[in-house]
Design a protein around this motif. Structure first.
Motif, mmCIF file in Angstrom:
data_model
loop_
_atom_site.group_PDB
_atom_site.id
_atom_site.type_symbol
_atom_site.label_atom_id
_atom_site.label_comp_id
_atom_site.label_asym_id
_atom_site.label_seq_id
_atom_site.Cartn_x
_atom_site.Cartn_y
_atom_site.Cartn_z
ATOM 1 N N PRO A 270 37.632 -10.522 45.278
ATOM 2 C CA PRO A 270 37.432 -9.816 44.566
ATOM 3 C C PRO A 270 36.116 -9.819 43.718
ATOM 4 C CG PRO A 270 37.835 -12.396 43.074
ATOM 5 C CD PRO A 270 37.774 -12.662 44.933
ATOM 6 N N GLU A 271 34.896 -9.810 43.864
ATOM 7 C CA GLU A 271 33.882 -9.380 43.228
ATOM 8 C C GLU A 271 33.367 -8.680 44.409
ATOM 9 O OE1 GLU A 271 29.085 -11.600 42.803
ATOM 10 O OE2 GLU A 271 30.826 -12.096 44.144
ATOM 11 N N GLU A 272 32.770 -7.624 43.372
ATOM 12 C CA GLU A 272 32.205 -6.436 43.233
ATOM 13 C C GLU A 272 31.405 -6.269 45.000
ATOM 14 O OE1 GLU A 272 29.712 -1.866 41.777
ATOM 15 O OE2 GLU A 272 30.622 -3.492 41.103
ATOM 16 N N TRP A 273 31.473 -5.776 46.357
ATOM 17 C CA TRP A 273 29.939 -5.847 46.883
ATOM 18 C C TRP A 273 28.994 -4.478 46.955
ATOM 19 C CZ3 TRP A 273 30.607 -9.125 51.149
ATOM 20 C CH2 TRP A 273 30.593 -10.631 50.968
ATOM 21 N N LEU A 274 27.926 -4.783 46.646
ATOM 22 C CA LEU A 274 26.923 -3.286 47.526
ATOM 23 C C LEU A 274 27.937 -2.233 48.021
ATOM 24 C CD1 LEU A 274 23.903 -4.579 49.652
ATOM 25 C CD2 LEU A 274 24.748 -4.375 47.155
ATOM 26 N N GLN A 275 27.811 -1.282 47.607
ATOM 27 C CA GLN A 275 28.829 0.353 47.824
ATOM 28 C C GLN A 275 27.895 1.082 48.456
ATOM 29 O OE1 GLN A 275 31.887 0.889 45.612
ATOM 30 N NE2 GLN A 275 31.777 -1.056 44.691
ATOM 31 N N PRO A 276 27.653 2.119 49.273
ATOM 32 C CA PRO A 276 29.707 2.169 49.886
ATOM 33 C C PRO A 276 30.270 1.704 50.776
ATOM 34 C CG PRO A 276 28.027 4.248 50.946
ATOM 35 C CD PRO A 276 27.079 2.984 49.585
ATOM 36 N N TYR A 277 31.596 0.862 50.530
ATOM 37 C CA TYR A 277 32.028 0.612 51.710
ATOM 38 C C TYR A 277 32.350 1.492 53.358
ATOM 39 C CZ TYR A 277 33.435 -2.536 47.432
ATOM 40 O OH TYR A 277 33.000 -3.566 46.190
ATOM 41 N N THR A 278 31.926 0.583 53.654
ATOM 42 C CA THR A 278 32.230 1.322 55.543
ATOM 43 C C THR A 278 33.680 1.909 55.312
ATOM 44 O OG1 THR A 278 30.632 -0.109 56.334
ATOM 45 C CG2 THR A 278 32.499 1.209 58.023
ATOM 46 N N ASP A 279 35.148 1.025 55.458
ATOM 47 C CA ASP A 279 36.385 1.628 55.139
ATOM 48 C C ASP A 279 36.811 2.818 54.059
ATOM 49 O OD1 ASP A 279 36.328 -0.067 53.411
ATOM 50 O OD2 ASP A 279 37.922 -1.007 53.513
ATOM 51 N N LYS A 280 36.335 2.113 52.965
ATOM 52 C CA LYS A 280 36.547 3.745 52.251
ATOM 53 C C LYS A 280 36.054 4.792 52.495
ATOM 54 C CE LYS A 280 39.023 1.076 50.089
ATOM 55 N NZ LYS A 280 40.528 1.332 49.972
ATOM 56 N N THR A 281 34.144 4.680 53.110
ATOM 57 C CA THR A 281 33.294 5.931 53.386
ATOM 58 C C THR A 281 34.566 6.961 55.101
ATOM 59 O OG1 THR A 281 31.646 4.849 52.846
ATOM 60 C CG2 THR A 281 31.487 6.806 54.491
ATOM 61 N N VAL A 282 34.413 5.972 55.419
ATOM 62 C CA VAL A 282 35.307 6.670 56.563
ATOM 63 C C VAL A 282 36.636 7.386 56.419
ATOM 64 C CG1 VAL A 282 36.221 5.515 59.247
ATOM 65 C CG2 VAL A 282 33.562 4.940 58.254
ATOM 66 N N GLU A 283 37.416 6.326 55.767
ATOM 67 C CA GLU A 283 38.615 6.988 54.991
ATOM 68 C C GLU A 283 38.271 8.519 55.222
ATOM 69 O OE1 GLU A 283 42.460 6.243 52.374
ATOM 70 O OE2 GLU A 283 40.990 4.691 53.069
ATOM 71 N N LYS A 284 37.482 8.688 53.672
ATOM 72 C CA LYS A 284 37.425 9.894 52.869
ATOM 73 C C LYS A 284 36.468 10.666 53.940
ATOM 74 C CE LYS A 284 32.961 11.248 48.970
ATOM 75 N NZ LYS A 284 33.594 11.459 49.731
ATOM 76 N N LEU A 285 35.748 10.712 54.991
ATOM 77 C CA LEU A 285 34.944 11.161 55.792
ATOM 78 C C LEU A 285 36.008 11.948 56.434
ATOM 79 C CD1 LEU A 285 32.302 9.764 57.128
ATOM 80 C CD2 LEU A 285 31.951 11.523 55.907
ATOM 81 N N ALA A 286 37.108 11.056 57.150
ATOM 82 C CA ALA A 286 38.922 12.211 57.496
ATOM 83 C C ALA A 286 38.927 12.646 57.045
ATOM 84 C CB ALA A 286 39.287 10.831 58.195
ATOM 85 N N HIS A 287 39.196 12.413 55.965
ATOM 86 C CA HIS A 287 40.326 12.831 54.606
ATOM 87 C C HIS A 287 39.518 14.664 54.192
ATOM 88 C CE1 HIS A 287 42.538 9.591 52.399
ATOM 89 N NE2 HIS A 287 43.468 10.000 54.092
ATOM 90 N N GLU A 288 38.486 14.444 54.241
ATOM 91 C CA GLU A 288 36.945 15.953 54.170
ATOM 92 C C GLU A 288 37.372 16.665 55.272
ATOM 93 O OE1 GLU A 288 33.499 14.038 52.892
ATOM 94 O OE2 GLU A 288 34.823 13.814 50.922
ATOM 95 N N GLY A 289 38.195 16.414 56.331
ATOM 96 C CA GLY A 289 37.655 17.189 57.098
ATOM 97 C C GLY A 289 36.993 16.658 58.940
ATOM 98 N N VAL A 290 36.095 15.798 58.314
ATOM 99 C CA VAL A 290 35.052 15.189 59.216
ATOM 100 C C VAL A 290 36.179 15.219 60.867
ATOM 101 C CG1 VAL A 290 33.648 13.819 59.942
ATOM 102 C CG2 VAL A 290 32.932 14.682 57.929
#
Length: 355
Positions: A270-290
């Motif tokens: 549950p602890e916060e890790w270094l960001q940005p997270y890979t999975d969230k970044t890739v998902e965001k890129l796809a949502h942005e049309g990449v």
């Protein structure tokens, strides 16, 4: 300046005649190199996975939570649930021909190739081991000493330093050395995150892969293994090392600002890790049309579960499920020519004065 002491200069009379009859002859006058990677289970069944995970997750360098809190969780819940799940993931990438994980296959090959390349140094012994699992660091240090290695170079195969990786390898090595009556002189390889040879090796390997694709990526994601943010705030330099690697790689490749995105993967708990997270970044890129991306793992010297299953498998699915169309995982340096060239360059440099 005094000339470096050559092995021939410190040979002593340690032949069988120098000892009483009940003592065997002692080998001496050799130099050892021990390549060390993270580790691997001996099999992906529940028993082997539990043994491996227990060793890994019991390391206080990896999990800094106080034992009074962590041990009940580890032994009561995690080691009863996680081995089956992790075993299934390992099974998906297992080297069935050799019945071992890819990490073991690659690390052995790196050692074998380095032995061939260093053949001009007649008194050199090269071996390999794992921080967790087999072959253990202790067993390989003992083997090198028995072969007559009075000086040993320990090479943690992590470009970026972290207490949870490089430091724990050195911890384990010195724990083993403490048990030796006759302790070899020892050196450890420092972080090489900004070494020009490392950046060049990454650049050449990445360009080869890009040239083989039938699409041009809109972004390349450099995904490093994460660490808890608290480790960074306590002074671990890992985040800085990763950022510098990415910057030097971008400059070496001549990429525009923003083309290379640095992220962190493999968070746990549950602890916060270094960001940005890979999975969230890739998902965001796809949502942005990449539609087209590549992911590279500069912090891993060899492909393993975290690259082959997590990145090439799970992260690919996340990108495609959210609208991405073309995804490619760029292999680690592994035992390819660029990877072994890099290891040889570092070993020859760190052995200066010994050979």
């Amino acid at each position: 300046m005094n000339a470096p002491v050559r092995p021939s200069a410190f040979k002593r009379d340690l032949s069988a005649e120098a000892f009483p009859p009940e003592h065997p002859a002692v080998n001496f006058g050799r130099i050892g190199v021990l390549l060390v990677n993270l580790g691997t289970p001996d099999g992906h069944d529940k028993k082997n996975m539990r043994k491996y995970l227990k060793e890994f997750l019991s390391d206080s360098r990896v999990i800094e939570t106080p034992k009074i809190i962590w041990w009940p969780l580890l032994n009561g819940i995690i080691l009863n649930v996680r081995p089956k799940k992790s075993g299934a993931l390992y099974a998906s990438i297992w080297n069935e021909e050799l019945d071992e994980s890819p990490l073991r296959t690659f690390t052995r090959s790196q050692s074998d190739q380095l032995t061939e390349r260093m053949g001009d140094v007649s008194h050199l012994e090269i071996d390999w081991g794992m921080r967790y699992g087999n072959p253990s660091i202790e067993s390989r240090l003992k083997a090198l000493q028995e072969k007559g290695c009075e000086r040993i170079l320990i090479f943690p195969l992590y470009p970026q330093y972290s207490a949870a990786t490089t430091a724990t390898v050195n911890d384990k090595a010195f724990d083993a050395l403490k048990k030796m009556r006759w302790m070899p002189a020892t050196r450890t390889v420092p972080a090489y995150h900004d070494d020009p040879s490392y950046i060049d090796a990454l650049a050449i390997s990445i360009q080869k892969h890009l040239d083989s694709l039938d699409f041009k990526p809109e972004h390349i994601v450099a995904s490093y293994h994460g660490i808890p943010k608290s480790y960074f705030t306590k002074g671990d330099p890992y985040h800085c090392h990763c950022q510098k690697t990415s910057r030097l790689l971008k400059e070496r490749m001549g990429w525009d600002e923003g083309f290379l995105i640095t992220t962190f993967q493999s968070r746990f708990g549950p602890e916060e890790w270094l960001q940005p997270y890979t999975d969230k970044t890739v998902e965001k890129l796809a949502h942005e049309g990449v539609k087209r991306i590549c992911v590279v793992n500069p912090g891993f010297s060899s492909d393993c579960l975290e690259t082959l299953e997590e990145i090439a498998g799970e992260v690919r699915e996340e990108f495609e499920d959210n609208g991405g169309e073309h995804f490619s995982h760029i292999p680690c340096l592994n035992d390819g020519p660029e990877g072994v060239d890099l290891i040889e360059t570092i070993v020859r440099r760190e052995l200066q004065g010994w050979i």
